[in-house]
Design a protein around this motif. Structure first.
Motif, short mmCIF file in Angstrom:
data_model
loop_
_atom_site.label_atom_id
_atom_site.label_comp_id
_atom_site.label_asym_id
_atom_site.label_seq_id
_atom_site.Cartn_x
_atom_site.Cartn_y
_atom_site.Cartn_z
N SER A 1 -0.68 3.89 16.58
CA SER A 1 -0.18 3.76 17.96
C SER A 1 -0.13 5.11 18.65
CB SER A 1 1.20 3.11 17.96
OG SER A 1 1.09 1.79 17.45
N ALA A 2 0.39 6.12 17.97
CA ALA A 2 0.46 7.46 18.56
C ALA A 2 -0.94 8.00 18.82
CB ALA A 2 1.22 8.41 17.62
N ILE A 3 -1.83 7.82 17.86
CA ILE A 3 -3.17 8.39 18.01
C ILE A 3 -3.94 7.65 19.11
CG2 ILE A 3 -5.34 8.91 16.82
CD1 ILE A 3 -3.69 9.18 14.21
N ASP A 4 -3.80 6.32 19.15
CA ASP A 4 -4.51 5.55 20.19
C ASP A 4 -4.00 5.89 21.58
OD1 ASP A 4 -5.88 4.35 18.16
OD2 ASP A 4 -5.35 2.29 18.68
N VAL A 5 -2.68 5.98 21.74
CA VAL A 5 -2.16 6.27 23.08
C VAL A 5 -2.59 7.67 23.49
CG1 VAL A 5 0.19 7.16 22.63
CG2 VAL A 5 -0.21 5.71 24.61
N ALA A 6 -2.63 8.60 22.52
CA ALA A 6 -3.07 9.96 22.82
C ALA A 6 -4.54 9.98 23.26
CB ALA A 6 -2.89 10.85 21.58
N LYS A 7 -5.37 9.20 22.57
CA LYS A 7 -6.79 9.14 22.95
C LYS A 7 -6.95 8.71 24.40
CE LYS A 7 -8.83 7.90 18.44
NZ LYS A 7 -9.43 6.80 17.64
N ILE A 8 -6.20 7.67 24.78
CA ILE A 8 -6.40 7.11 26.12
C ILE A 8 -5.68 7.95 27.19
CG2 ILE A 8 -6.31 5.01 27.54
CD1 ILE A 8 -8.37 4.97 25.27
N ILE A 9 -4.58 8.61 26.82
CA ILE A 9 -3.97 9.57 27.77
C ILE A 9 -5.04 10.63 28.11
CG2 ILE A 9 -2.30 11.47 27.99
CD1 ILE A 9 -0.36 9.74 26.27
N GLY A 10 -5.73 11.10 27.09
CA GLY A 10 -6.75 12.14 27.31
C GLY A 10 -7.86 11.67 28.25
N VAL A 11 -8.43 10.49 27.97
CA VAL A 11 -9.56 10.09 28.84
C VAL A 11 -9.06 9.61 30.20
CG1 VAL A 11 -11.17 9.60 26.97
CG2 VAL A 11 -9.78 7.74 27.86
N ALA A 12 -7.83 9.05 30.26
CA ALA A 12 -7.31 8.61 31.56
C ALA A 12 -7.01 9.82 32.45
CB ALA A 12 -6.06 7.75 31.37
N ALA A 13 -6.64 10.95 31.82
CA ALA A 13 -6.39 12.16 32.62
C ALA A 13 -7.70 12.68 33.22
CB ALA A 13 -5.75 13.23 31.74
N ALA A 14 -8.81 12.35 32.57
CA ALA A 14 -10.11 12.85 33.04
C ALA A 14 -10.87 11.83 33.91
CB ALA A 14 -10.97 13.24 31.85
N ASN A 15 -10.33 10.60 34.01
CA ASN A 15 -11.02 9.54 34.75
C ASN A 15 -9.98 8.73 35.52
OD1 ASN A 15 -13.95 9.42 33.41
ND2 ASN A 15 -12.46 9.70 31.75
N PRO A 16 -9.78 9.00 36.82
CA PRO A 16 -8.76 8.26 37.56
C PRO A 16 -9.06 6.75 37.59
CG PRO A 16 -9.77 9.99 38.91
CD PRO A 16 -10.53 9.95 37.63
N GLY A 17 -8.01 5.94 37.73
CA GLY A 17 -8.20 4.48 37.80
C GLY A 17 -7.44 3.80 36.70
N PRO A 18 -7.47 2.46 36.69
CA PRO A 18 -6.70 1.70 35.70
C PRO A 18 -7.29 1.83 34.29
CG PRO A 18 -8.07 0.22 36.97
CD PRO A 18 -8.24 1.58 37.58
N VAL A 19 -6.44 1.65 33.29
CA VAL A 19 -6.89 1.75 31.90
C VAL A 19 -7.92 0.64 31.59
CG1 VAL A 19 -6.13 1.65 29.49
CG2 VAL A 19 -4.72 2.82 31.17
N SER A 20 -7.81 -0.49 32.29
CA SER A 20 -8.72 -1.61 32.02
C SER A 20 -10.18 -1.24 32.29
CB SER A 20 -8.32 -2.84 32.84
OG SER A 20 -8.30 -2.51 34.20
N GLN A 21 -10.41 -0.18 33.08
CA GLN A 21 -11.80 0.23 33.34
C GLN A 21 -12.52 0.64 32.05
OE1 GLN A 21 -12.42 4.19 35.26
NE2 GLN A 21 -10.24 4.56 34.86
N PHE A 22 -11.74 1.00 31.01
CA PHE A 22 -12.37 1.48 29.77
C PHE A 22 -12.64 0.36 28.77
CE2 PHE A 22 -9.30 5.05 30.89
CZ PHE A 22 -10.26 5.82 31.54
N GLN A 23 -12.13 -0.84 29.03
CA GLN A 23 -12.23 -1.91 28.03
C GLN A 23 -13.69 -2.22 27.68
OE1 GLN A 23 -10.38 -5.66 29.07
NE2 GLN A 23 -10.69 -6.50 27.03
#
Ligand SMILES: NC(=O)c1ccc[n+]([C@@H]2O[C@H](COP(=O)([O-])OP(=O)(O)OC[C@H]3O[C@@H](n4cnc5c(N)ncnc54)[C@H](O)[C@@H]3O)[C@@H](O)[C@H]2O)c1
Ligand SMILES: [Fe+2]
Length: 385
Positions: free
Chosen positions: A97-119
């Motif tokens: 959980s910690a590692i996954d949330v960290a991964k997506i915090i990183g890419v979300a910081a570099a790509n504005p928009g909702p998290v669902s865009q990465f699904q």
């Protein structure tokens, strides 16, 4: 054709957590957001890593505001902290959980928009910052996968996000961090790692580079999971399980997971079951359903762990494997599905069509040796119940 991704550096061994700081220095970090499991937030080794970072001029800040099986809201909170702190790197310490949330915090910081865009597959445009991952469970292998699982709270779906840009830059696998896992957690994450090994090996995407890694993970888990569970301080068993989880992650991320994971995600979401537990309750039934589609492969697994003699038929070897999986759940005191769900058969029946549809939608069942119809997935849930 096959491709094998992995972190640039993988450090293993007792005490290697102390190297996390040096890795961040070598990655030219200057401001690091430490995404740490609340269980370890005030651990001494985290203070030591922070002190080591400070000595080399690296500022750090802790972020602990996320839940097991993290959500898009946890990611938003993390991106807020990442930006406010002006971070340029992330150190993740914790379970999947910690590692996954960290991964997506990183890419979300570099790509504005909702998290669902990465699904789904390959939907991340810009890479995130350097990420050093330090697992504290021996299960997901997320420290060496290009996968993250984040719940979309609006649609109530566990989104699988797969992209090579999610691979951590470095993994630091220190088995000493797993001693504190209680028995049920050891069981659940251990069977998750086993499921990664088995699914990677029988997947339609299995390849010559993932096969030996998957088999090695399975063999270690067969030999060590019961000991790690019954004797939590056993160094040899804990070390083997940490390595097996790492190998399971490397294997499935370069092959794939299959039907167990496809069914496990919606089941876990509906009944709030930890990921490893929802896998454990499904693994024996799904193995019995799937082996006729890849007899030789399942039989090789059974022979590798000496459940079947070399001369036995593939069919009897496959059945021995399924029997061992049932026995392993009993040995590790994994409850039956109906007991995990509080016996709520009404909620279970009502949820079946959406769970089956979401399983298929995830794409994982399409890698299974037998690709099931929606009605067969419903039957399999019923068998596991
Ligand atoms: N990215 C991937 O490749 C991948 C693969 C499989 C699963 N997952 C995801 O990972 C998540 C599950 O991760 P997990 O199974 O590692 O559990 P987890 O990270 O959700 O942690 C479960 C619980 O254990 C606690 N914990 C963690 N380490 C501990 C320790 N050493 N001692 C005592 N308690 C500890 C945590 O505080 C938490 O309460 C799920 O969201 C799942 O979907 C990701
Ligand atoms: Fe998993």
């Amino acid at each position: 054709m096959a491709r094998f991704d992995s972190p640039k550096a993988i450090v293993t061994g007792g005490g290697c957590r102390a190297q996390a700081g040096e890795l961040l220095v070598s990655l030219h970090a200057q401001r690091t957001l430490i995404v740490v499991d609340p269980f370890f937030a005030s651990a001494e080794f985290v203070s030591e890593i922070r002190a080591a970072l400070t000595r080399t001029g690296i500022e750090s800040e802790l972020f602990t505001n996320f839940q097991p099986d993290p959500t898009d809201q946890n990611v938003f909170a993390g991106v807020g902290r990442f930006s406010k702190f002006g971070a340029d790197s992330i150190l993740a310490i914790g379970g999947g959980s910690a590692i996954d949330v960290a991964k997506i915090i990183g890419v979300a910081a570099a790509n504005p928009g909702p998290v669902s865009q990465f699904q789904g597959y390959d939907r991340v445009a810009n890479s995130g910052p350097a990420l050093v991952a330090v697992p504290t469970t021996a299960g997901t292998g997320s420290e060496a996968t290009k996968v993250a699982v984040i719940t979309d709270t609006t649609r109530n779906v566990k989104m699988m996000i797969l992209d090579a840009k999610l691979m951590p830059t470095a993994a630091v696998v220190d088995f000493e961090l797993t001693f504190s896992m209680p028995k049920p957690l050891t069981a659940h994450v251990g069977v998750d790692a086993l499921t990664h090994g088995i699914e990677a090996y029988v997947s339609r995407k299995a390849n010559p580079l993932t096969d030996p890694v998957a088999l090695s993970a399975i063999t270690k888990i067969h030999a060590n999971l019961p000991t790690a569970w019954s004797d939590p301080g056993n160094e040899k068993a804990r070390e083997a399980m940490s390595l097996a989880a790492l190998q399971g992650g490397l294997a499935f991320t370069n092959s794939s997971v299959c039907l167990v994971h496809g069914m496990s995600r919606p089941l876990g979401l509906v009944f709030r079951l930890p990921h490893g537990l929802s896998n454990s309750v499904l693994l024996p039934a799904v193995t019995r359903f799937s082996w006729p589609g890849a007899k030789a492969r399942y039989a090789e697994i059974a022979r590798a762990i000496r459940l079947a003699a070399g001369k036995s038929s593939d069919e009897s070897a496959c059945e021995s494997l399924a029997e061992w999986l049932d026995q392993l759940n009993r040995d590790l005191e994994v409850p039956r599905l109906r007991d995990c769900c509080g016996g709520d058969v009404t909620k279970f029946r009502v949820s079946l069509p959406k769970m089956a549809a979401d399983a298929l939608e995830s794409g994982s069942p399409q890698n299974n040796p037998i690709v099931p119809a929606e009605s067969q997935i419903i039957e399999l849930f019923e068998v596991a119940w």
